[in-house]
Design a protein around this motif. Structure first.
Motif, PDB file in Angstrom:
ATOM      1  N   ALA A  50       0.836  -1.203   0.000  1.00 59.97           N
ATOM      2  CA  ALA A  50       0.000   0.000   0.000  1.00 59.97           C
ATOM      3  C   ALA A  50       0.870   1.253   0.000  1.00 59.97           C
ATOM      4  CB  ALA A  50      -0.942   0.006   1.200  1.00 59.97           C
ATOM      5  N   SER A  51       1.961   1.234   0.747  1.00 68.30           N
ATOM      6  CA  SER A  51       2.869   2.385   0.767  1.00 68.30           C
ATOM      7  C   SER A  51       3.436   2.654  -0.620  1.00 68.30           C
ATOM      8  CB  SER A  51       4.026   2.137   1.747  1.00 68.30           C
ATOM      9  OG  SER A  51       3.548   2.071   3.052  1.00 68.30           O
ATOM     10  N   ASP A  52       3.850   1.587  -1.296  1.00 69.01           N
ATOM     11  CA  ASP A  52       4.359   1.741  -2.666  1.00 69.01           C
ATOM     12  C   ASP A  52       3.271   2.293  -3.586  1.00 69.01           C
ATOM     13  OD1 ASP A  52       6.824   0.739  -1.910  1.00 69.01           O
ATOM     14  OD2 ASP A  52       6.414  -1.294  -2.657  1.00 69.01           O
ATOM     15  N   ALA A  53       2.065   1.779  -3.430  1.00 68.65           N
ATOM     16  CA  ALA A  53       0.956   2.239  -4.267  1.00 68.65           C
ATOM     17  C   ALA A  53       0.671   3.718  -4.014  1.00 68.65           C
ATOM     18  CB  ALA A  53      -0.291   1.397  -4.010  1.00 68.65           C
ATOM     19  N   TRP A  54       0.644   4.128  -2.742  1.00 64.61           N
ATOM     20  CA  TRP A  54       0.355   5.529  -2.433  1.00 64.61           C
ATOM     21  C   TRP A  54       1.449   6.466  -2.924  1.00 64.61           C
ATOM     22  CZ3 TRP A  54      -4.014   7.804  -1.762  1.00 64.61           C
ATOM     23  CH2 TRP A  54      -5.099   7.064  -1.289  1.00 64.61           C
ATOM     24  N   LEU A  55       2.690   6.004  -2.949  1.00 63.44           N
ATOM     25  CA  LEU A  55       3.757   6.820  -3.531  1.00 63.44           C
ATOM     26  C   LEU A  55       3.475   7.086  -5.010  1.00 63.44           C
ATOM     27  CD1 LEU A  55       6.957   5.284  -1.888  1.00 63.44           C
ATOM     28  CD2 LEU A  55       6.041   7.589  -1.557  1.00 63.44           C
ATOM     29  N   GLU A  56       3.070   6.034  -5.713  1.00 62.64           N
ATOM     30  CA  GLU A  56       2.749   6.188  -7.136  1.00 62.64           C
ATOM     31  C   GLU A  56       1.497   7.040  -7.330  1.00 62.64           C
ATOM     32  OE1 GLU A  56       1.850   3.437 -11.058  1.00 62.64           O
ATOM     33  OE2 GLU A  56       2.927   2.557  -9.366  1.00 62.64           O
ATOM     34  N   ILE A  57       0.502   6.837  -6.489  1.00 61.52           N
ATOM     35  CA  ILE A  57      -0.734   7.628  -6.581  1.00 61.52           C
ATOM     36  C   ILE A  57      -0.420   9.105  -6.380  1.00 61.52           C
ATOM     37  CG2 ILE A  57      -2.937   8.118  -5.420  1.00 61.52           C
ATOM     38  CD1 ILE A  57      -2.979   4.987  -4.795  1.00 61.52           C
ATOM     39  N   ALA A  58       0.377   9.417  -5.364  1.00 61.86           N
ATOM     40  CA  ALA A  58       0.734  10.817  -5.099  1.00 61.86           C
ATOM     41  C   ALA A  58       1.537  11.398  -6.256  1.00 61.86           C
ATOM     42  CB  ALA A  58       1.520  10.910  -3.799  1.00 61.86           C
ATOM     43  N   GLY A  68     -15.037  10.590  -8.488  1.00 52.73           N
ATOM     44  CA  GLY A  68     -14.696   9.812  -7.305  1.00 52.73           C
ATOM     45  C   GLY A  68     -14.635   8.315  -7.565  1.00 52.73           C
ATOM     46  N   ALA A  69     -15.635   7.790  -8.261  1.00 50.84           N
ATOM     47  CA  ALA A  69     -15.646   6.352  -8.559  1.00 50.84           C
ATOM     48  C   ALA A  69     -14.466   5.988  -9.452  1.00 50.84           C
ATOM     49  CB  ALA A  69     -16.962   5.960  -9.228  1.00 50.84           C
ATOM     50  N   GLY A  70     -14.190   6.847 -10.415  1.00 47.22           N
ATOM     51  CA  GLY A  70     -13.052   6.610 -11.293  1.00 47.22           C
ATOM     52  C   GLY A  70     -11.739   6.616 -10.527  1.00 47.22           C
ATOM     53  N   PHE A  71     -11.651   7.493  -9.534  1.00 47.23           N
ATOM     54  CA  PHE A  71     -10.435   7.571  -8.733  1.00 47.23           C
ATOM     55  C   PHE A  71     -10.233   6.276  -7.948  1.00 47.23           C
ATOM     56  CE2 PHE A  71      -7.982   8.730  -4.954  1.00 47.23           C
ATOM     57  CZ  PHE A  71      -6.863   9.287  -5.564  1.00 47.23           C
ATOM     58  N   ARG A  72     -11.300   5.752  -7.345  1.00 50.89           N
ATOM     59  CA  ARG A  72     -11.170   4.492  -6.606  1.00 50.89           C
ATOM     60  C   ARG A  72     -10.701   3.373  -7.527  1.00 50.89           C
ATOM     61  NH1 ARG A  72     -15.367   2.092  -4.199  1.00 50.89           N
ATOM     62  NH2 ARG A  72     -16.868   3.203  -5.455  1.00 50.89           N
ATOM     63  N   GLY A  73     -11.242   3.328  -8.749  1.00 48.39           N
ATOM     64  CA  GLY A  73     -10.810   2.320  -9.715  1.00 48.39           C
ATOM     65  C   GLY A  73      -9.353   2.505 -10.105  1.00 48.39           C
ATOM     66  N   TRP A  74      -8.954   3.767 -10.310  1.00 47.58           N
ATOM     67  CA  TRP A  74      -7.583   4.085 -10.685  1.00 47.58           C
ATOM     68  C   TRP A  74      -6.615   3.656  -9.582  1.00 47.58           C
ATOM     69  CZ3 TRP A  74      -4.333   8.347  -8.973  1.00 47.58           C
ATOM     70  CH2 TRP A  74      -3.218   8.584  -9.794  1.00 47.58           C
ATOM     71  N   THR A  75      -6.970   3.952  -8.327  1.00 43.76           N
ATOM     72  CA  THR A  75      -6.091   3.575  -7.222  1.00 43.76           C
ATOM     73  C   THR A  75      -6.038   2.055  -7.045  1.00 43.76           C
ATOM     74  OG1 THR A  75      -7.859   3.871  -5.583  1.00 43.76           O
ATOM     75  CG2 THR A  75      -6.381   5.759  -5.972  1.00 43.76           C
ATOM     76  N   ALA A  76      -7.161   1.370  -7.270  1.00 47.54           N
ATOM     77  CA  ALA A  76      -7.172  -0.090  -7.166  1.00 47.54           C
ATOM     78  C   ALA A  76      -6.284  -0.713  -8.243  1.00 47.54           C
ATOM     79  CB  ALA A  76      -8.598  -0.627  -7.271  1.00 47.54           C
ATOM     80  N   THR A  77      -6.286  -0.115  -9.443  1.00 45.06           N
ATOM     81  CA  THR A  77      -5.433  -0.618 -10.519  1.00 45.06           C
ATOM     82  C   THR A  77      -3.964  -0.472 -10.140  1.00 45.06           C
ATOM     83  OG1 THR A  77      -7.090  -0.065 -12.186  1.00 45.06           O
ATOM     84  CG2 THR A  77      -4.831  -0.344 -12.958  1.00 45.06           C
ATOM     85  N   ILE A  78      -3.599   0.685  -9.620  1.00 38.63           N
ATOM     86  CA  ILE A  78      -2.209   0.904  -9.202  1.00 38.63           C
ATOM     87  C   ILE A  78      -1.840  -0.076  -8.098  1.00 38.63           C
ATOM     88  CG2 ILE A  78      -0.681   2.537  -8.013  1.00 38.63           C
ATOM     89  CD1 ILE A  78      -2.153   4.775  -9.603  1.00 38.63           C
ATOM     90  N   ALA A  79      -2.709  -0.240  -7.105  1.00 34.77           N
ATOM     91  CA  ALA A  79      -2.430  -1.156  -5.994  1.00 34.77           C
ATOM     92  C   ALA A  79      -2.288  -2.592  -6.494  1.00 34.77           C
ATOM     93  CB  ALA A  79      -3.533  -1.060  -4.950  1.00 34.77           C
ATOM     94  N   ARG A  80      -3.121  -2.967  -7.439  1.00 40.11           N
ATOM     95  CA  ARG A  80      -3.048  -4.326  -7.997  1.00 40.11           C
ATOM     96  C   ARG A  80      -1.716  -4.537  -8.700  1.00 40.11           C
ATOM     97  NH1 ARG A  80      -4.689  -7.327 -12.858  1.00 40.11           N
ATOM     98  NH2 ARG A  80      -5.384  -9.381 -12.141  1.00 40.11           N
ATOM     99  N   HIS A  81      -1.282  -3.565  -9.474  1.00 43.53           N
ATOM    100  CA  HIS A  81       0.003  -3.694 -10.164  1.00 43.53           C
ATOM    101  C   HIS A  81       1.156  -3.825  -9.166  1.00 43.53           C
ATOM    102  CE1 HIS A  81      -1.737  -1.720 -14.021  1.00 43.53           C
ATOM    103  NE2 HIS A  81      -2.058  -2.985 -13.910  1.00 43.53           N
TER     104      HIS A  81
END
Length: 194
Positions: A50-58, A68-81
């Motif tokens: 999650a820390s790695d994902a949040w670094l990329e998200i930021a 908002g819904a698109g953002f949740r999907g976008w963050t889930a995609t980054i976290a999945r990767h």
């Protein structure tokens, strides 16, 4: 959920303009679901991933376009990767103390998921979800834990929405079957076991 999505969209836009308080609010709104999803994928390593994902998200926040819904999907995609990268690294350098969880899929039918998740602890629920076939487990995590709708979960997984809904449905049905004895006990017996 609509009000939540609206609030998330507003604070994401403010965060993109550099408002640090807005970014903190975005984090508080999105992180719990994202962390639950990652726990289902990588187990005890979820916080690190999650820390790695949040670094990329930021880092990439300014590039995001959507609501908002698109953002949740976008963050889930980054976290999945990031989770898949983490699992690949573990395979190259296996650690006997860590178990690798399959990537999961979610079905429709929140009522079954809610009932199942209420009867077991979060840890037990993630173990149960982790016992599902990979496609069903990830679909369940995205739909129930992260709260994505069918099309958004499909985009995260790179599948058709119908395939994700079907996998989620099959997974929730399997979970309901496994929990049937617990779910059908009379309330008096459930209360006595507390």
């Amino acid at each position: 959920m609509e009000a939540y999505e609206g609030e998330l969209g507003v604070v994401v836009a403010r965060a993109q303009e550099g408002d640090e308080d807005a970014f903190a609010r975005v984090y508080r709104l999105v992180h719990p679901g994202l962390l639950g999803y990652l726990r289902g994928l990588v187990g005890d390593d979820a916080e690190d991933v999650a820390s790695d994902a949040w670094l990329e998200i930021a880092r990439d926040l300014g590039r995001f376009r959507g609501d908002g819904a698109g953002f949740r999907g976008w963050t889930a995609t980054i976290a999945r990767h990031r989770a898949l990268d983490h699992l690949r690294k573990q395979r190259r350098r296996p650690q006997t103390s860590l178990l690798e969880h399959d990537v999961l899929e979610l079905p429709d039918g929140r009522d079954t998921a809610d009932a199942a998740l209420e009867t077991v602890s979060t840890e037990q629920a993630l173990e149960l979800i982790g016992s599902l076939p990979r496609d069903q487990a990830e679909a369940v995590l995205l739909r129930v834990v992260v709260g994505l709708d069918g099309p958004a979960a499909a985009r995260v997984l790179g599948k058709r929405p119908g395939a994700v809904r079907s996998a989620a449905h099959r997974g929730l049905r399997r979970l309901a079957e496994r929990l049937a004895p617990t779910l059908t006990r009379p309330r008096a017996l459930k209360d006595e076991t507390k």
